[in-house]
Design a protein around this motif. Structure first.
Motif, PDB file in Angstrom:
ATOM      1  N   GLU A   1       0.862  -1.176   0.000  1.00  0.00           N
ATOM      2  CA  GLU A   1       0.000   0.000   0.000  1.00  0.00           C
ATOM      3  C   GLU A   1       0.898   1.226   0.000  1.00  0.00           C
ATOM      4  OE1 GLU A   1      -2.445   0.767   3.588  1.00  0.00           O
ATOM      5  OE2 GLU A   1      -1.168  -0.704   4.588  1.00  0.00           O
TER       6      GLU A   1
ATOM      7  N   GLY B   1      -4.548   0.927  -1.386  1.00  0.00           N
ATOM      8  CA  GLY B   1      -4.197  -0.421  -0.956  1.00  0.00           C
ATOM      9  C   GLY B   1      -4.822  -0.730   0.391  1.00  0.00           C
TER      10      GLY B   1
ATOM     11  N   ILE C   1      -2.952  -4.098  -1.550  1.00  0.00           N
ATOM     12  CA  ILE C   1      -3.126  -5.127  -2.566  1.00  0.00           C
ATOM     13  C   ILE C   1      -1.835  -5.937  -2.605  1.00  0.00           C
ATOM     14  CG2 ILE C   1      -4.744  -3.777  -3.975  1.00  0.00           C
ATOM     15  CD1 ILE C   1      -2.421  -3.268  -5.947  1.00  0.00           C
ATOM     16  N   GLN C   2      -1.847  -7.036  -3.329  1.00  0.00           N
ATOM     17  CA  GLN C   2      -0.654  -7.869  -3.462  1.00  0.00           C
ATOM     18  C   GLN C   2       0.328  -7.193  -4.416  1.00  0.00           C
ATOM     19  OE1 GLN C   2      -0.136 -10.751  -1.758  1.00  0.00           O
ATOM     20  NE2 GLN C   2       1.914 -10.808  -2.591  1.00  0.00           N
TER      21      GLN C   2
ATOM     22  N   GLU D   1      -3.386 -12.862  -8.088  1.00  0.00           N
ATOM     23  CA  GLU D   1      -3.215 -11.988  -6.936  1.00  0.00           C
ATOM     24  C   GLU D   1      -2.434 -10.712  -7.282  1.00  0.00           C
ATOM     25  OE1 GLU D   1      -2.328 -15.355  -6.747  1.00  0.00           O
ATOM     26  OE2 GLU D   1      -4.245 -15.912  -5.856  1.00  0.00           O
ATOM     27  N   THR D   2      -1.516 -10.787  -8.236  1.00  0.00           N
ATOM     28  CA  THR D   2      -0.675  -9.628  -8.559  1.00  0.00           C
ATOM     29  C   THR D   2      -1.170  -8.840  -9.771  1.00  0.00           C
ATOM     30  OG1 THR D   2       0.804 -10.937  -9.966  1.00  0.00           O
ATOM     31  CG2 THR D   2       1.370 -10.773  -7.617  1.00  0.00           C
TER      32      THR D   2
ATOM     33  N   LYS E   1      -3.678  -6.849 -10.345  1.00  0.00           N
ATOM     34  CA  LYS E   1      -4.065  -5.446 -10.134  1.00  0.00           C
ATOM     35  C   LYS E   1      -2.825  -4.553 -10.023  1.00  0.00           C
ATOM     36  CE  LYS E   1      -7.089  -2.390  -7.703  1.00  0.00           C
ATOM     37  NZ  LYS E   1      -8.406  -2.292  -7.143  1.00  0.00           N
ATOM     38  N   ALA E   2      -1.837  -4.975  -9.240  1.00  0.00           N
ATOM     39  CA  ALA E   2      -0.614  -4.171  -9.088  1.00  0.00           C
ATOM     40  C   ALA E   2       0.102  -4.029 -10.420  1.00  0.00           C
ATOM     41  CB  ALA E   2       0.318  -4.800  -8.046  1.00  0.00           C
TER      42      ALA E   2
END
Length: 116
Positions: A2, A18, A20-21, A73-74, A76-77
């Protein structure tokens, strides 16, 4: 991961995203780009400070050198990284991005106080 932006004179949190991962370096990079974009949008001109050599280099090079593998999981980042890189290619950096002197000034106010 975050990140947030803090207005130094007032200590007020300006933005927060955040968790987030992701990785710390991605968070540092995104925080700088988020600050640049927000200031451009609002017509504000003041320096951005970061304690991240990697995040600052990624901004300067307009390319994040992350090795974070793509996964559900990753995603979005990594999408945010892609969007930030695109913004950097399309916009001039109009304010200084400066290194925070942690040894002299202490922990940067935008950190969350979790460093050991």
């Amino acid at each position: 991961m975050e990140y947030r932006g803090v207005h130094l004179p007032s200590g007020r949190e300006v933005f927060h995203f955040g968790p987030i991962q992701g990785t710390n370096n991605i968070g540092e990079f995104l925080a700088i780009v988020h600050g640049l974009a927000l200031m451009k949008q609002k017509g504000i001109r003041m320096p951005i400070y970061s304690d991240s050599v990697s995040g600052m280099a990624w901004v300067r090079n307009r390319k994040a050198k992350t090795t974070l593998p793509y996964s559900e999981e990753t995603a979005k980042a990594l999408d945010l990284v892609r969007r930030a890189e695109c913004w950097l290619r399309q916009n001039a950096i109009e304010v200084p991005v400066l290194k925070w002197n942690t040894e002299e000034w202490g922990e940067i106010p935008a950190d969350f106080g979790r460093k050991k």
